[in-house]
Design a protein around this motif. Structure first.
Motif, mmCIF file in Angstrom:
data_model
loop_
_atom_site.group_PDB
_atom_site.id
_atom_site.type_symbol
_atom_site.label_atom_id
_atom_site.label_comp_id
_atom_site.label_asym_id
_atom_site.label_seq_id
_atom_site.Cartn_x
_atom_site.Cartn_y
_atom_site.Cartn_z
ATOM 1 N N ASP A 37 -32.244 9.273 -34.406
ATOM 2 C CA ASP A 37 -31.500 9.733 -33.222
ATOM 3 C C ASP A 37 -30.015 9.809 -33.534
ATOM 4 O O ASP A 37 -29.264 10.474 -32.842
ATOM 5 N N GLY A 38 -29.579 9.093 -34.539
ATOM 6 C CA GLY A 38 -28.180 9.083 -34.967
ATOM 7 C C GLY A 38 -28.111 9.567 -36.380
ATOM 8 O O GLY A 38 -28.959 10.368 -36.752
ATOM 9 N N PRO A 39 -27.190 9.141 -37.222
ATOM 10 C CA PRO A 39 -26.205 8.087 -36.925
ATOM 11 C C PRO A 39 -25.034 8.585 -36.086
ATOM 12 O O PRO A 39 -24.163 7.810 -35.736
ATOM 13 N N VAL A 40 -25.012 9.877 -35.747
ATOM 14 C CA VAL A 40 -23.896 10.406 -34.965
ATOM 15 C C VAL A 40 -24.250 10.339 -33.479
ATOM 16 O O VAL A 40 -25.302 10.824 -33.061
ATOM 17 N N PHE A 41 -23.386 9.712 -32.703
ATOM 18 C CA PHE A 41 -23.583 9.598 -31.262
ATOM 19 C C PHE A 41 -22.338 10.074 -30.529
ATOM 20 O O PHE A 41 -21.228 9.976 -31.040
ATOM 21 N N GLY A 42 -22.552 10.587 -29.328
ATOM 22 C CA GLY A 42 -21.440 11.023 -28.500
ATOM 23 C C GLY A 42 -20.827 9.851 -27.757
ATOM 24 O O GLY A 42 -21.451 8.797 -27.619
ATOM 25 N N TYR A 43 -19.630 10.061 -27.243
ATOM 26 C CA TYR A 43 -18.899 9.009 -26.529
ATOM 27 C C TYR A 43 -19.712 8.424 -25.377
ATOM 28 O O TYR A 43 -19.793 7.223 -25.200
ATOM 29 N N TYR A 44 -20.342 9.277 -24.563
ATOM 30 C CA TYR A 44 -21.072 8.781 -23.393
ATOM 31 C C TYR A 44 -22.319 7.997 -23.779
ATOM 32 O O TYR A 44 -22.743 7.102 -23.061
ATOM 33 N N ASP A 45 -22.933 8.354 -24.912
ATOM 34 C CA ASP A 45 -24.046 7.550 -25.416
ATOM 35 C C ASP A 45 -23.566 6.141 -25.729
ATOM 36 O O ASP A 45 -24.227 5.151 -25.424
ATOM 37 N N ILE A 46 -22.401 6.084 -26.359
ATOM 38 C CA ILE A 46 -21.865 4.793 -26.784
ATOM 39 C C ILE A 46 -21.542 3.911 -25.583
ATOM 40 O O ILE A 46 -21.941 2.744 -25.551
ATOM 41 N N ILE A 47 -20.870 4.468 -24.578
ATOM 42 C CA ILE A 47 -20.449 3.569 -23.482
ATOM 43 C C ILE A 47 -21.614 3.214 -22.564
ATOM 44 O O ILE A 47 -21.547 2.240 -21.842
ATOM 45 N N SER A 48 -22.698 3.995 -22.588
ATOM 46 C CA SER A 48 -23.811 3.613 -21.709
ATOM 47 C C SER A 48 -24.848 2.774 -22.445
ATOM 48 O O SER A 48 -25.920 2.512 -21.919
ATOM 49 N N THR A 49 -24.554 2.373 -23.664
ATOM 50 C CA THR A 49 -25.525 1.632 -24.454
ATOM 51 C C THR A 49 -24.922 0.384 -25.056
ATOM 52 O O THR A 49 -24.292 0.446 -26.104
ATOM 53 N N PRO A 50 -25.105 -0.769 -24.408
ATOM 54 C CA PRO A 50 -24.585 -1.990 -25.020
ATOM 55 C C PRO A 50 -25.291 -2.249 -26.354
ATOM 56 O O PRO A 50 -26.476 -1.966 -26.491
ATOM 57 N N GLY A 51 -24.557 -2.721 -27.320
ATOM 58 C CA GLY A 51 -25.181 -3.083 -28.592
ATOM 59 C C GLY A 51 -25.159 -1.986 -29.627
ATOM 60 O O GLY A 51 -25.516 -2.202 -30.768
ATOM 61 N N LEU A 52 -24.727 -0.777 -29.230
ATOM 62 C CA LEU A 52 -24.717 0.311 -30.202
ATOM 63 C C LEU A 52 -23.561 0.136 -31.189
ATOM 64 O O LEU A 52 -23.703 0.423 -32.363
ATOM 65 N N ILE A 53 -22.407 -0.276 -30.687
ATOM 66 C CA ILE A 53 -21.290 -0.541 -31.607
ATOM 67 C C ILE A 53 -20.922 -2.018 -31.569
ATOM 68 O O ILE A 53 -21.274 -2.717 -30.656
#
Lengths: 281, 346
Positions: A265-281
């Motif tokens: 599904d990654g390793p490239v993710f959009g900003y909104y994916d990142i902020i709606s997903t705890p633990g991704l970064i």
């Protein structure tokens, strides 16, 4: 049925010291058919296998425009990468891939491009950068912010330095900045502090960010403060993938409402994916 | 769907016959409390009353340890080690386990098909068996208590035999080749089947919808009670090993003593181990026990798109085999914030 874990043989053509613990390796496929057909999208990664030692996932850092060859920028960090550092031109390794989604470079076309790298994060972004250079007419202004703690830790420092003058004429701005090096003659400060020096127009720019997990929040805040569109911010993440094809579970990240395999599904993710997903970064 | 009946008297003949289609594996009682799936010599050893086995059926398709490649280090040659798997029959698979297998199918075969898994899956014949839940089962909440596809035959218990649903061409073949074993389904059998299903539906620990659990879980992840629960956890990984859908694995190269050859093996790994979230350079994405503890709740409760279920099938193995007595369902019910009494009424 083909075995998805089967490896292509690749020959090391050149090794090049980028810093004291990061080295650039140039590879060529041994099989001419593979060499001709194998291609990738900037931001994708390969599994590099050292017989008897194991596999490691590594981002490709060269441009896909150059067929049959690819470059990997590798930091000596563990057991397998230490062994990789013993490779000499002529040695054979196993490679499979490319894996992951990569950056949506087709969407970037016709827009300005801002690349923000910290430390080893320059490796995947160099693939985007060289791709953009190879297709210069498809993109608007380009800025690369390459940051590290010390001048001697900046990746691709000489390569970027060497093209600075010609780059300005091509509307490409290169900002190499360090945070803790008093002897460094160039820019100082963190990557996000130089977003204001970029030649990209916030309203028509795509942004790619890569670096250690700690930097993302600050960079995002600064980008939004400068008027960059959150929908056009992308990051690329790392995990220690064992399979690269969504089986082994080592790169599963996210929350119960957004569980992702970083390898497919990654390793490239959009900003909104990142902020709606705890633990991704 | 095609239905046939197997009478009580023909049961052992049927099981004996199954051996002709492949090595027969079925649950047997191995101690006072536990059952395991073993190869069957004498069909009378088979335990029909079992609720769960100590190892889920995944072990037949994803072995705990397997060799992927033989490696010639000097020449950098990799020789794949894909076994020619003999046909085998898994008898007595419960509905939740069959759904779990379908989840593994989707993961292993939909995209980037895994040849090791596929070769075993192709060789396996799945014979389902109806069951009655114990206090740890919550397949009704996961909607995996009744299975539509993924089996070759499915046996539903009747007072005088079994009502069989035929679910695949392999299943049809078994029925067609053994006409003397089966009879027509009568109205009495249908009534008995309905009665059994009704009785079973009243036996679960709790009722209601679990569709919102993944959102509630996400919203309550910072609640204090998670600290208490994570504190109880020993980090042994039993829950993931006995989970029918947990399939994380690790890969390792093991060189021979002269360093000329090696084997590349993969073996079960667990997100409950500290090394699972480790990346090169020493950064750990799940450094604390609580991170790892919650990771399993998050992963199991997330939505599995290909099947429209969650990764958890509600078998209750993780609770049953937890040495610290951590109640998976109990914790999820706390997240859902409904008292047990209320839950019972659905």
């Amino acid at each position: 049925m083909d075995n998805v874990y089967a490896l292509y043989k690749c020959r090391v053509l050149r090794t090049y010291e980028l810093t004291d613990d990061v080295r650039l390796f140039l590879f060529r496929f041994e099989n001419p058919e593979i060499a001709e057909s194998w291609t990738f999208v900037p931001g994708q990664f390969v599994q590099l296998s050292i017989a008897g030692m194991g596999e490691v996932p590594i981002s490709i850092c060269s441009s896909p425009m150059r067929r049959g060859f690819f470059e990997l920028c590798i930091k000596k960090a563990g057991r397998v990468t230490s062994k990789i550092f013993e490779l000499k031109p002529g040695d054979i390794v196993g490679v499979r891939g490319p894996y992951g989604n990569g950056f949506p470079v087709d969407k970037f076309e016709g827009n300005d491009l801002l690349l923000i790298a910290a430390g080893i994060g320059m490796a995947p972004l160099r693939s985007v950068f060289t791709y953009a250079l190879d297709n210069r007419w498809k993109f608007g202004n380009i800025t690369v912010i390459n940051s590290a703690r010390f001048g001697k830790k900046l990746l691709f420092k000489k390569e970027l330095e060497a093209m600075r003058d010609v780059a300005e004429a091509e509307n490409i701005r290169i900002i190499q900045t360090v945070t803790r090096d008093p002897d460094w003659p160039g820019w100082v400060g963190r990557a996000q502090e130089h977003i204001r020096h970029a030649n990209t127009k916030p309203e028509k720019s795509y942004v790619c960010v890569c670096g250690p997990p700690q930097i993302y929040t600050d960079v995002f805040n600064k980008l939004i403060e400068h008027g960059y569109d959150p929908r056009k911010i992308y990051v690329t993440l790392e995990r220690r993938m064992k399979c690269g094809v969504g089986k082994c579970g080592h790169c599963i990240a996210g929350s119960s409402t957004f569980l992702k395999y970083i390898c497919i599904d990654g390793p490239v993710f959009g900003y909104y994916d990142i902020i709606s997903t705890p633990g991704l970064i | 769907m095609r239905y046939v009946k197997l009478t009580e008297e023909k049961l052992y003949d049927f099981l004996e016959k199954l051996k002709e289609y492949g090595k027969l594996y079925a649950p047997v009682k191995i101690s006072d409390k536990f059952y395991d799936r073993k190869e069957i010599e004498n069909v009378e050893d088979i335990a029909f009353e079992y609720v769960r086995t100590i190892m889920p059926a995944k072990k037949f398709f994803v072995p705990p340890k397997e060799k992927m490649f033989d490696i010639d280090i000097e020449n950098g040659e990799y020789k794949e080690n894909v076994e020619n798997v003999e046909p085998f029959v898994l008898f007595g698979m419960h509905a939740c386990e069959i759904v779990a297998l379908r989840i593994l199918d989707a993961i292993y075969m939909d995209e980037f098909a895994d040849i090791y898994y596929a070769s075993r899956r192709k060789a396996g014949i799945i014979i389902g068996l109806s069951c009655l839940p114990d206090e740890h089962c919550f397949c009704n909440l996961r909607r995996t208590d009744f299975v539509d596809i993924g089996f070759d035959l499915f046996l539903h218990e009747l007072p005088d035999g079994y009502l069989i649903r035929v679910g695949s061409p392999k299943g049809h073949k078994i029925v067609d080749e053994n006409p003397s074993l089966f009879t027509q389904v009568t109205q009495k059998d249908i009534d008995a089947f309905r009665e059994f299903e009704e009785k079973r539906q009243k036996m679960f620990r709790c009722y209601g919808s679990f569709d919102n659990i993944r959102y509630l879980l996400e919203l309550t992840m910072n609640d204090e009670f998670w600290d208490e629960e994570a504190d109880k956890c020993l980090g042994c990984g039993n829950c993931t090993m006995t989970c029918p859908t947990c399939r994380c694995y690790d890969v390792q190269d093991i060189p021979s003593i002269d360093g000329k050859e090696a084997i590349r093996i993969r073996f079960w790994d667990s997100c409950q181990f500290r090394s699972h979230g480790l990346v090169a350079g020493g950064h750990n994405f799940r450094p604390t026990k609580k991170d790892r503890f919650l990771n399993r709740y998050v992963c199991k409760n997330s939505y599995f798109y290909p099947l429209g279920t969650s990764y958890c099938v509600g078998c209750g193995n993780c609770t049953y085999f937890c040495p610290a007595g951590i109640d998976f369902l109990g914790n999820l019910l706390k997240v859902r914030s409904v008292g047990e009494a209320e839950v019972k009424n659905g």
